[in-house]
Motif scaffolding. Structure first.
Motif, PDB file in Angstrom:
ATOM      1  N   GLY A 264       0.799  -1.213   0.000  1.00 51.32           N
ATOM      2  CA  GLY A 264       0.000   0.000   0.000  1.00 51.32           C
ATOM      3  C   GLY A 264       0.832   1.263   0.000  1.00 51.32           C
ATOM      4  O   GLY A 264       0.281   2.364   0.077  1.00 51.32           O
ATOM      5  N   LYS A 265       2.155   1.125  -0.103  1.00 50.09           N
ATOM      6  CA  LYS A 265       3.043   2.288  -0.063  1.00 50.09           C
ATOM      7  C   LYS A 265       3.817   2.414  -1.371  1.00 50.09           C
ATOM      8  O   LYS A 265       4.304   1.431  -1.906  1.00 50.09           O
ATOM      9  CB  LYS A 265       4.025   2.145   1.108  1.00 50.09           C
ATOM     10  N   VAL A 266       3.918   3.637  -1.871  1.00 53.83           N
ATOM     11  CA  VAL A 266       4.665   3.914  -3.095  1.00 53.83           C
ATOM     12  C   VAL A 266       6.066   4.374  -2.724  1.00 53.83           C
ATOM     13  O   VAL A 266       6.243   5.232  -1.855  1.00 53.83           O
ATOM     14  CB  VAL A 266       3.967   4.991  -3.940  1.00 53.83           C
ATOM     15  N   ASP A 267       7.079   3.784  -3.367  1.00 49.43           N
ATOM     16  CA  ASP A 267       8.458   4.200  -3.145  1.00 49.43           C
ATOM     17  C   ASP A 267       8.645   5.632  -3.642  1.00 49.43           C
ATOM     18  O   ASP A 267       8.386   5.938  -4.811  1.00 49.43           O
ATOM     19  CB  ASP A 267       9.409   3.261  -3.883  1.00 49.43           C
ATOM     20  N   GLN A 268       9.086   6.512  -2.753  1.00 50.36           N
ATOM     21  CA  GLN A 268       9.178   7.935  -3.095  1.00 50.36           C
ATOM     22  C   GLN A 268      10.259   8.221  -4.122  1.00 50.36           C
ATOM     23  O   GLN A 268      10.156   9.185  -4.886  1.00 50.36           O
ATOM     24  CB  GLN A 268       9.435   8.759  -1.826  1.00 50.36           C
TER      25      GLN A 268
END
Length: 370
Positions: A264-268
């Motif tokens: 659920g997290k996008v790599d910045q």
């Protein structure tokens, strides 16, 4: 008369020079070349809009889904076993992976058990007198007490008075000390939590093992997991349960996997999102590098073409009236590594199938009929 003659000769010389110059100029002038108008031949294909699956390509390495690193919680000398503790050895669930010498610790447990046995024995006379109704269960417990077996659970207390009496004699403390040592004794023998294979062995029989030392690595080779990174722009297309086609680098073997988790997290930094794929096959090994094609969704009334046919990513060349090259606006819906899925063309439109150097809108061309 002389002057008249000289003047006439001068005029004649000037006129002659002019005519001579014009003659020489006309003689040296080359005729203008004539060019034959050339019409280029192009290759086209008829547009056939249909349902096009959007396939996201990614790659990654396989990792065993069930994988443990073996560490020692106690210290001791590694004992020899029937099966060598070496990489490549197979073990069934519950089978002993390795054993440490526990003679000294076992003797300590026996001493504590003996102490507990003596404490209970010493309170039996008082129990017979002060708590005659509770005496039989404690006598039965003592009769079933075996120093060579696991310490049985102490009888349930019937009243607070009995509990206070037993606790005051230090029996509860001695009992839990023994149970704690018994739990620790089991750590001298490490068993396989599942059926699998040893992929790394860092100790050998006779080695002194210390607390916290890594001993090896154990995996289940039946199920592997691959982590892939997908552009965040297509994150909404990833669905758990989607089938995935996997292949090796040589494209000689294909496997089928399934998306089981989506982060659920996008790599910045890379603006990608991680998806996890489960795959099962007897040919697979941990660390293998595979390429995955994830079918995210399908586009209706679309066509897939090579990316090199795009013009500024917004148009393609079509041939109108079998002779006029026309720049047609399109809507690209997905860009792959070498292809692009586009919408906006009509069925049977003649799409340029090969790039044409120097092409421009309105150019007269001839279609290759072969």
């Amino acid at each position: 008369m002389r002057k008249i003659i000289l003047a006439a000769l001068g005029i004649a010389a000037i006129v002659g020079a002019i005519f001579l110059g014009n003659y020489l100029i006309e003689k040296n002038q080359k005729p203008k070349p004539t060019f034959k108008k050339q019409i280029k031949t192009v290759f086209v294909k008829n547009v056939e809009n249909k349902l096009i699956p959007i396939v996201l390509s990614a790659s990654g390495n396989l990792t065993a889904k069930n994988k443990i690193e073996i560490y020692s919680e106690v210290s001791g000398v590694l004992k020899p076993s029937k099966k060598l503790f070496k990489a490549g050895s197979n073990y069934y669930k519950g089978e002993t992976l390795l054993s440490l010498n526990n003679d000294e610790f076992y003797a300590s447990i026996q001493s504590q058990k003996s102490n507990l046995y003596n404490l209970i024995t010493s309170v039996l006379p008082d129990l017979r007198l002060d708590y005659p109704s509770e005496f039989p269960k404690w006598e039965k417990y003592l009769q079933g007490f075996d120093l060579n077996k696991s310490t049985p659970k102490i009888p349930e207390f019937s009243s607070d008075k009995e509990k206070y009496f037993i606790s005051g004699r230090g029996i509860l403390t001695a009992y839990f000390n023994v149970k704690n040592l018994e739990v620790r004794l089991t750590k001298y023998q490490i068993r396989a939590p599942f059926s699998g294979i040893l992929t790394e062995a860092l100790v050998s029989p006779g080695s002194l093992v210390r607390v916290g030392q890594k001993l090896g690595e154990f995996i289940d080779p039946s199920v592997y997991e691959m982590e892939v990174s997908i552009n965040a722009a297509y994150a909404d297309l990833l669905k758990i349960g989607n089938d995935v086609t996997l292949s090796n680098l040589e494209k000689t073997k294909n496997y089928t996997g399934k998306v089981v988790r989506v982060n659920g997290k996008v790599d910045q930094v890379s603006q990608t999102i991680k998806a996890f794929i489960d795959v099962k096959h007897t040919d697979l090994k941990e660390g293998m590098y595979l390429e995955a094609n994830l079918v995210a969704k399908s586009e209706t009334d679309a066509i897939e073409i090579p990316r090199k046919l795009l013009v500024d990513n917004t148009a393609v060349y079509t041939v109108q009236n079998d002779s006029v090259l026309t720049l047609s606006k399109i809507n690209p819906v997905y860009f792959g590594a070498e292809t692009v899925v586009i919408k906006g063309l009509k069925n049977n439109d003649k799409l340029l199938s090969q790039t044409l150097p120097g092409a421009f809108d309105g150019m007269i061309v001839k279609i290759n009929k072969k």
